[in-house]
Design an enzyme around this catalytic site. Sequence first.
Site, PDB file in Angstrom:
ATOM      1  NE  ARG A 234      -4.329  -1.279   0.061  1.00 49.15           N
ATOM      2  CZ  ARG A 234      -4.477  -2.339  -0.734  1.00 49.15           C
ATOM      3  NH1 ARG A 234      -3.501  -2.689  -1.551  1.00 49.15           N
ATOM      4  NH2 ARG A 234      -5.580  -3.048  -0.726  1.00 49.15           N
ATOM      5  CG  ASP A 258       0.763  -2.379  -8.580  1.00 50.49           C
ATOM      6  OD1 ASP A 258       0.601  -1.977  -9.749  1.00 50.49           O
ATOM      7  OD2 ASP A 258      -0.070  -3.077  -7.979  1.00 50.49           O
ATOM      8  CD  GLU A 263      -3.541   3.098  -4.790  1.00 47.73           C
ATOM      9  OE1 GLU A 263      -2.336   2.818  -4.764  1.00 47.73           O
ATOM     10  OE2 GLU A 263      -4.426   2.241  -4.982  1.00 47.73           O
ATOM     11  CG  HIS A 295      -3.668  -0.881  -6.738  1.00 48.27           C
ATOM     12  ND1 HIS A 295      -3.961  -0.274  -5.557  1.00 48.27           N
ATOM     13  CD2 HIS A 295      -3.729  -2.205  -6.482  1.00 48.27           C
ATOM     14  CE1 HIS A 295      -4.206  -1.182  -4.635  1.00 48.27           C
ATOM     15  NE2 HIS A 295      -4.071  -2.369  -5.182  1.00 48.27           N
TER      16      HIS A 295
HETATM   17  P1  NAD Z   1      -1.056 -11.410   4.698  1.00 54.78           P
HETATM   18  O1  NAD Z   1      -2.007 -11.006   5.765  1.00 54.78           O
HETATM   19  O2  NAD Z   1      -0.996 -12.840   4.282  1.00 54.78           O
HETATM   20  O3  NAD Z   1       0.446 -10.989   5.130  1.00 54.78           O
HETATM   21  C1  NAD Z   1       0.755  -9.767   5.733  1.00 54.78           C
HETATM   22  C2  NAD Z   1       1.929  -9.985   6.674  1.00 54.78           C
HETATM   23  O4  NAD Z   1       2.263  -8.719   7.242  1.00 54.78           O
HETATM   24  C3  NAD Z   1       1.599 -10.934   7.838  1.00 54.78           C
HETATM   25  O5  NAD Z   1       2.565 -11.947   7.927  1.00 54.78           O
HETATM   26  C4  NAD Z   1       1.603 -10.029   9.055  1.00 54.78           C
HETATM   27  O6  NAD Z   1       2.050 -10.673  10.241  1.00 54.78           O
HETATM   28  C5  NAD Z   1       2.555  -8.949   8.622  1.00 54.78           C
HETATM   29  N1  NAD Z   1       2.371  -7.702   9.368  1.00 54.78           N
HETATM   30  C6  NAD Z   1       1.202  -7.094   9.694  1.00 54.78           C
HETATM   31  N2  NAD Z   1       1.452  -5.980  10.406  1.00 54.78           N
HETATM   32  C7  NAD Z   1       2.803  -5.884  10.518  1.00 54.78           C
HETATM   33  C8  NAD Z   1       3.659  -4.954  11.142  1.00 54.78           C
HETATM   34  N3  NAD Z   1       3.190  -3.900  11.818  1.00 54.78           N
HETATM   35  N4  NAD Z   1       4.997  -5.166  11.062  1.00 54.78           N
HETATM   36  C9  NAD Z   1       5.475  -6.253  10.402  1.00 54.78           C
HETATM   37  N5  NAD Z   1       4.709  -7.185   9.802  1.00 54.78           N
HETATM   38  C10 NAD Z   1       3.380  -6.990   9.867  1.00 54.78           C
HETATM   39  O7  NAD Z   1      -1.352 -10.465   3.471  1.00 54.78           O
HETATM   40  P2  NAD Z   1      -0.928 -10.666   1.947  1.00 54.78           P
HETATM   41  O8  NAD Z   1      -1.976 -11.435   1.228  1.00 54.78           O
HETATM   42  O9  NAD Z   1       0.478 -11.168   1.899  1.00 54.78           O
HETATM   43  O10 NAD Z   1      -1.034  -9.152   1.423  1.00 54.78           O
HETATM   44  C11 NAD Z   1      -0.169  -8.163   1.932  1.00 54.78           C
HETATM   45  C12 NAD Z   1      -0.667  -6.795   1.472  1.00 54.78           C
HETATM   46  O11 NAD Z   1      -0.472  -6.665   0.067  1.00 54.78           O
HETATM   47  C13 NAD Z   1      -2.194  -6.575   1.643  1.00 54.78           C
HETATM   48  O12 NAD Z   1      -2.526  -6.157   2.948  1.00 54.78           O
HETATM   49  C14 NAD Z   1      -2.499  -5.511   0.612  1.00 54.78           C
HETATM   50  O13 NAD Z   1      -2.398  -4.239   1.204  1.00 54.78           O
HETATM   51  C15 NAD Z   1      -1.380  -5.694  -0.429  1.00 54.78           C
HETATM   52  N6  NAD Z   1      -1.928  -6.164  -1.716  1.00 54.78           N
HETATM   53  C16 NAD Z   1      -1.696  -5.424  -2.828  1.00 54.78           C
HETATM   54  C17 NAD Z   1      -2.207  -5.844  -4.053  1.00 54.78           C
HETATM   55  C18 NAD Z   1      -1.940  -5.085  -5.331  1.00 54.78           C
HETATM   56  O14 NAD Z   1      -2.687  -5.272  -6.298  1.00 54.78           O
HETATM   57  N7  NAD Z   1      -0.912  -4.275  -5.413  1.00 54.78           N
HETATM   58  C19 NAD Z   1      -2.989  -6.998  -4.111  1.00 54.78           C
HETATM   59  C20 NAD Z   1      -3.180  -7.741  -2.948  1.00 54.78           C
HETATM   60  C21 NAD Z   1      -2.651  -7.308  -1.748  1.00 54.78           C
END
Ligand code: NAD
Length: 330
Positions: A234, A258, A263, A295
Amino acid sequence: MKVLVYSAKKFEIPFLEAANKTKHQVMFTEEALSSATAMKAVGYEAISIFSADEACFVTIEKLKDFGVKYISLRSVGHDNVNLRAASRLKIKVANVPAYSPHAIAEHAVALLLTLNRKLIESNARVRHYNFNLDNLVGYDLNNKTIGIIGTGRIGAVMCKIMHGFGCKLLGYDIDKNIGLEKNYGLQYVSLADLCANSDVISLHVPLNSDTHYLINEDLISEMKEGTIIINTARGAVVNTSHIIKGLRSRKIGALGMDVYENEKNIFFKDRSVSVPDDSLLIELNALPNVLITGHHAFLTNEALTNIAETTIYNLDCWSQGKETENELTA
Ligand code: NAD
């Protein structure tokens, strides 16, 4: 159930229609949800929204007044939804917790490779039959250190891919994944150590109060000269102004993004005729070592199929009076 899909894009409608078949009465609007457009939901029991929609406190209150009971997100991230307000007003919210972590991780790798091997500049030259190779030198990723911030679903796929490239892996997460240590030799370190010792840093944490501006000038100042940063998480996980300063001083060698902190109201639309009045974005776009995509990391057939199926599944559960395991509200 009558469902209004906000921010409906041409590319996703066929996937949603295929997943729905004729189960729900689904209507689509290109408009994004906001306090101003909440009124469109009058007469609908459920709505579906994406990451550019704004379900803040005021919007949620309006949706409640208009009779909306359910919000089915078409995204993993839910930083745009006031879940506390939704829970309090008994509006159920569910997301798509995992659609294709591969789509996002592969996009992160595409950004990295494109920047490191200067593919955009190389191709621009070739299109003009300029085959000069000056200033196109990159480096082998083999044996480089990749710092992965957030080792959840997407971060884990990133580990697997970068391990395949022969990289050393550093990780930072509040929750350790022992499998990644065992299978790919990932070493969990502090955020400061990850930033100080990585050649490439890839971000995969959700946006929340703890991760807002996680990457700031203090950490940037400790980075290796020329660190490449890739952000598919994000926008506001990094402080964009500080990143620009880092790019200008060459502390940051390149930035692939991305997602962008401002945005909302810019991405997902053709803004070529009315260029956004956004100085940070304009400055980023002007820098040669910055590669921005709008994105679209999730834009694969597999991800769109999974998003549509889970979005409809959440609605199916609610229409049958059942809970869905993807519910975010208490
Ligand atoms: P997920 O929940 O599987 O993994 C997120 C990880 O971040 C977890 O392991 C969690 O413990 C860790 N985390 C949370 N807060 C934290 C902190 N304060 N410090 C350190 N680690 C922390 O999520 P995911 O499926 O891997 O997705 C991750 C992020 O990617 C989503 O939240 C979303 O914002 C982003 N995303 C972007 C797109 C895109 O199109 N660009 C698409 C999907 C997801």
